[in-house]
Design an enzyme around this catalytic site. Structure first.
Site, PDB file in Angstrom:
ATOM      1  N   ILE A   4      -1.151  -0.057   5.233  1.00 36.62           N
ATOM      2  CA  ILE A   4       0.060   0.287   5.982  1.00 36.62           C
ATOM      3  C   ILE A   4       0.282   1.791   6.101  1.00 36.62           C
ATOM      4  CG2 ILE A   4       1.256  -1.887   5.538  1.00 36.62           C
ATOM      5  CD1 ILE A   4       2.769  -0.522   3.270  1.00 36.62           C
ATOM      6  N   GLU A   9      -4.096  12.097   0.214  1.00 38.15           N
ATOM      7  CA  GLU A   9      -4.352  11.860  -1.204  1.00 38.15           C
ATOM      8  C   GLU A   9      -4.565  10.387  -1.534  1.00 38.15           C
ATOM      9  OE1 GLU A   9      -2.368  13.036  -5.481  1.00 38.15           O
ATOM     10  OE2 GLU A   9      -1.128  12.127  -3.948  1.00 38.15           O
ATOM     11  N   ALA A  10      -3.892   9.477  -0.816  1.00 37.25           N
ATOM     12  CA  ALA A  10      -3.944   8.072  -1.195  1.00 37.25           C
ATOM     13  C   ALA A  10      -3.784   7.153   0.013  1.00 37.25           C
ATOM     14  CB  ALA A  10      -2.848   7.772  -2.217  1.00 37.25           C
ATOM     15  N   LYS A  21       6.065  -9.635  -2.533  1.00 39.30           N
ATOM     16  CA  LYS A  21       5.533  -8.606  -1.648  1.00 39.30           C
ATOM     17  C   LYS A  21       5.482  -7.297  -2.441  1.00 39.30           C
ATOM     18  CE  LYS A  21       6.980  -8.537   2.660  1.00 39.30           C
ATOM     19  NZ  LYS A  21       7.806  -8.251   3.872  1.00 39.30           N
ATOM     20  N   ASP A 117       8.319  15.699  -2.433  1.00 44.35           N
ATOM     21  CA  ASP A 117       8.241  15.352  -1.006  1.00 44.35           C
ATOM     22  C   ASP A 117       9.534  14.655  -0.583  1.00 44.35           C
ATOM     23  OD1 ASP A 117       7.468  14.927   1.582  1.00 44.35           O
ATOM     24  OD2 ASP A 117       5.970  13.403   1.133  1.00 44.35           O
TER      25      ASP A 117
END
Length: 211
Positions: A4, A9-10, A21, A117
């Site tokens: 998604i 970085e990831a 979920k 962030d």
């Protein structure tokens, strides 16, 4: 497993965790790095992110529940948080949440936790409560120095760069944030505000110079 989001970085996957979920954050190996160095970097950043989330939780902030994490594999399995993010709320005219954001950011900063962030998309309203996500770039600072104030100001500047996009409403939105932040941080908020003004003045100078 559904991809998604993919960052530098990831990678973020939507997964099923025993009927729940969930989100899997995976820092995959970087082929351009020395394998041993790469392993230690990914391991350290994974541990750091989970630690930052725990600190935020201990301060009373809503963060995703961590179901499982594996430092060696650089994976974190956590709660999928459903709701509207702060950007959506602002676009709908729901500005009042910015004061609450200021309180929570102030609480983190007072404890020496830098989110890293503070983009509006990393703040989600869920179940009537603001939830902060993505602490991967965060860090902890001990003590109060000018360097700390600069880092806290940089943290806030990520959010303020988005608020700048709201034109004539921008200053009103920033004032809402500051009202909550000052309430939580107290007199030290003034030092952070001063550093933020310096950062933003420097940024405007650079922009003018490159026009």
């Amino acid at each position: 497993m559904e991809l998604i989001a993919k960052g530098a970085e990831a990678e973020i996957y939507l997964v099923d965790w025993f009927g729940l979920k969930a989100v899997l954050k995976w820092r995959k190996p970087k082929m351009y790095r020395d394998p041993n160095l790469d392993y230690h970097i990914r391991r350290r950043r994974t541990i750091n992110e989970v630690r930052n989330m725990y600190i935020a939780y201990s301060l009373g902030l809503r963060v995703p529940d961590v179901y499982f994490f594996d430092p060696g594999e650089a994976k974190i399995l956590m709660e999928y948080v459903e709701g509207k993010n702060l950007r959506d709320l602002l676009n709908e005219g729901n500005y009042s949440y910015l004061r609450e954001v200021g309180v929570y950011v102030g609480r983190m900063h007072k404890a020496g936790l830098i989110h890293g962030d503070l983009a509006p998309t990393n703040i989600i309203l869920t179940g009537g409560q603001l939830c902060f996500i993505d602490f991967g770039l965060g860090e902890q600072r001990m003590g109060w120095t000018r360097k700390t104030a600069v880092l806290l100001a940089r943290d806030i500047n990520v959010l303020f760069r988005t608020l700048d996009l709201y034109g004539e409403k921008a200053e009103e939105l920033k004032a809402l944030f500051w009202s909550g932040y000052r309430e939580e941080v107290g007199g030290r908020a003034a030092a952070v505000e001063r550093e933020l003004l310096r950062i933003r003045a420097s940024g405007r100078y650079v922009e003018r110079k490159t026009e």
